[in-house]
Design a protein around this motif. Sequence first.
Motif, mmCIF file in Angstrom:
data_model
loop_
_atom_site.group_PDB
_atom_site.id
_atom_site.type_symbol
_atom_site.label_atom_id
_atom_site.label_comp_id
_atom_site.label_asym_id
_atom_site.label_seq_id
_atom_site.Cartn_x
_atom_site.Cartn_y
_atom_site.Cartn_z
ATOM 1 N N MET A 93 42.932 -17.578 -3.814
ATOM 2 C CA MET A 93 43.570 -18.656 -4.561
ATOM 3 C C MET A 93 44.524 -19.400 -3.643
ATOM 4 N N VAL A 94 44.585 -20.702 -3.810
ATOM 5 C CA VAL A 94 45.495 -21.523 -3.017
ATOM 6 C C VAL A 94 46.451 -22.256 -3.945
ATOM 7 N N ASP A 95 47.730 -22.079 -3.680
ATOM 8 C CA ASP A 95 48.777 -22.752 -4.446
ATOM 9 C C ASP A 95 49.137 -24.034 -3.699
ATOM 10 N N ASN A 96 48.581 -25.150 -4.154
ATOM 11 C CA ASN A 96 48.846 -26.434 -3.501
ATOM 12 C C ASN A 96 50.136 -27.049 -4.014
ATOM 13 N N ARG A 97 50.697 -27.926 -3.214
ATOM 14 C CA ARG A 97 51.934 -28.571 -3.625
ATOM 15 C C ARG A 97 51.685 -29.480 -4.820
ATOM 16 N N GLY A 98 52.511 -29.346 -5.840
ATOM 17 C CA GLY A 98 52.417 -30.208 -7.010
ATOM 18 C C GLY A 98 53.267 -31.441 -6.824
ATOM 19 N N CYS A 99 53.219 -32.331 -7.794
ATOM 20 C CA CYS A 99 54.037 -33.542 -7.722
ATOM 21 C C CYS A 99 54.496 -33.901 -9.126
ATOM 22 N N SER A 100 55.613 -34.632 -9.205
ATOM 23 C CA SER A 100 56.167 -34.991 -10.505
ATOM 24 C C SER A 100 55.501 -36.243 -11.057
ATOM 25 N N LYS A 101 55.367 -37.248 -10.239
ATOM 26 C CA LYS A 101 54.690 -38.486 -10.649
ATOM 27 C C LYS A 101 54.049 -39.073 -9.409
ATOM 28 N N MET A 102 52.748 -39.211 -9.404
ATOM 29 C CA MET A 102 52.027 -39.567 -8.188
ATOM 30 C C MET A 102 51.995 -41.068 -7.918
ATOM 31 N N ASN A 103 52.323 -41.429 -6.659
ATOM 32 C CA ASN A 103 52.009 -42.774 -6.212
ATOM 33 C C ASN A 103 50.697 -42.704 -5.438
ATOM 34 N N ASP A 104 50.258 -43.813 -4.872
ATOM 35 C CA ASP A 104 48.947 -43.857 -4.230
ATOM 36 C C ASP A 104 48.824 -42.875 -3.071
ATOM 37 N N PHE A 105 49.850 -42.827 -2.216
ATOM 38 C CA PHE A 105 49.766 -41.958 -1.050
ATOM 39 C C PHE A 105 49.876 -40.480 -1.443
ATOM 40 N N GLU A 106 50.630 -40.165 -2.490
ATOM 41 C CA GLU A 106 50.699 -38.785 -2.971
ATOM 42 C C GLU A 106 49.352 -38.356 -3.539
ATOM 43 N N ARG A 107 48.655 -39.261 -4.204
ATOM 44 C CA ARG A 107 47.307 -38.950 -4.685
ATOM 45 C C ARG A 107 46.393 -38.626 -3.505
ATOM 46 N N ALA A 108 46.522 -39.402 -2.451
ATOM 47 C CA ALA A 108 45.701 -39.159 -1.264
ATOM 48 C C ALA A 108 46.005 -37.791 -0.663
ATOM 49 N N GLU A 109 47.282 -37.395 -0.663
ATOM 50 C CA GLU A 109 47.664 -36.079 -0.142
ATOM 51 C C GLU A 109 47.056 -34.960 -0.998
ATOM 52 N N VAL A 110 46.984 -35.182 -2.309
ATOM 53 C CA VAL A 110 46.366 -34.196 -3.201
ATOM 54 C C VAL A 110 44.898 -34.009 -2.813
ATOM 55 N N TYR A 111 44.189 -35.112 -2.552
ATOM 56 C CA TYR A 111 42.788 -35.005 -2.161
ATOM 57 C C TYR A 111 42.634 -34.411 -0.761
ATOM 58 N N ALA A 112 43.621 -34.641 0.096
ATOM 59 C CA ALA A 112 43.589 -34.028 1.423
ATOM 60 C C ALA A 112 43.696 -32.512 1.307
ATOM 61 N N GLN A 113 44.509 -32.022 0.361
ATOM 62 C CA GLN A 113 44.592 -30.578 0.108
ATOM 63 C C GLN A 113 43.278 -30.070 -0.469
ATOM 64 N N LEU A 114 42.743 -30.802 -1.433
ATOM 65 C CA LEU A 114 41.484 -30.406 -2.070
ATOM 66 C C LEU A 114 40.359 -30.289 -1.047
ATOM 67 N N GLY A 115 40.305 -31.225 -0.106
ATOM 68 C CA GLY A 115 39.237 -31.228 0.875
ATOM 69 C C GLY A 115 39.465 -30.325 2.068
ATOM 70 N N ASN A 116 40.549 -29.535 2.036
ATOM 71 C CA ASN A 116 40.886 -28.636 3.148
ATOM 72 C C ASN A 116 41.238 -29.397 4.426
ATOM 73 N N PHE A 117 41.827 -30.585 4.268
ATOM 74 C CA PHE A 117 42.253 -31.357 5.433
ATOM 75 C C PHE A 117 43.716 -31.103 5.775
ATOM 76 N N ILE A 118 44.352 -30.243 5.003
ATOM 77 C CA ILE A 118 45.678 -29.749 5.348
ATOM 78 C C ILE A 118 45.537 -28.241 5.502
ATOM 79 N N PRO A 119 45.812 -27.686 6.674
ATOM 80 C CA PRO A 119 45.608 -26.247 6.891
ATOM 81 C C PRO A 119 46.428 -25.387 5.942
ATOM 82 N N ILE A 120 45.842 -24.262 5.531
ATOM 83 C CA ILE A 120 46.562 -23.296 4.703
ATOM 84 C C ILE A 120 47.741 -22.749 5.504
#
Length: 298
Positions: free
Chosen positions: A85-112
């Motif tokens: 299981m991976v606990d990714n960073r959450g966010c309070s209210k997403m702007n465009d770049f924060e959404r992109a960071e969420v997808y970067a985590q999803l795609g494994n483009f940010i190392p564990i």
Amino acid sequence: MDIRQLKDNIRNFSLDDGDLGSQGYTRVLLQLFGYTGHGKSSFINSCKYILEGDENFEEHAEARETDHGLTMVRNAYPLTNVITMVDNRGCSKMNDFERAEVYAQLGNFIPIGEKVEWKDNYSAMMEAIENTELEPNFSDFIVPIFVYSVRQQISAEEMQDVKTFMENCVKMTGVFPIIVLTFKMKGDYQVIEKQFRLIGAETVIAIENYTTESNIKTLERTTDILMVIDSALRNVRFRLEQPRDPRRERIERKKFMYNYIHQIQLQHEREKQEIEKSEREKEGKKQEEEKKEKCTLL
């Protein structure tokens, strides 16, 4: 399915079970996403508490019952030799770049194990993705899980965000995210469940996490939590019945990220141009009014 069978299914799960074998995957990665303080870390603690069979509850992932999350680093917590299981960073209210960071985590483009920092420009995000090419990860079978607390009333804006997130999860992983509704006993989870199903959620499971203060194991509580993991593994089995190419899929995820970030950049440039145009028009009107005033005085 009883608790013993659910546990056995999870503990004995192997990527080689299907007719086509693992197809190059070595690990199932259950990726947890959601807004801050909605119970992602507590869910991890609950899963480990049940599967490891410990009598004493332990906080593997730091958690607390507030609306302000603690997770800043993308941490991994093994449940078995195959499932993590991976606990990714959450966010309070997403702007465009924060959404992109969420997808970067999803795609494994940010190392564990790396701290997740919200970037605010196109170049920084592109550089971060390119850096992952030094040690590309393509052997994780990704299953997205979205965690939402039923104590919160989900707004129309948040629901649209989640709907878009679910659609993009399918594009990036081929799997619809499992929706986990936390704090089952502290809100009307059936109302929230209906809202998620109306936007296309395929699997919605309401649970009550175990905590330091509330850790007496019960049948329903334990079954609900195990059902989330079992649902994830059923998705894996289903997808592995079809030919897969992990390397090609990572390339497609990377293309998705490039396009997503590019569209954000274009949108920001359009907005900037609109602001500049508006300011020029205001300045032009101001100068015109000043000219009229001078003519009137003459």
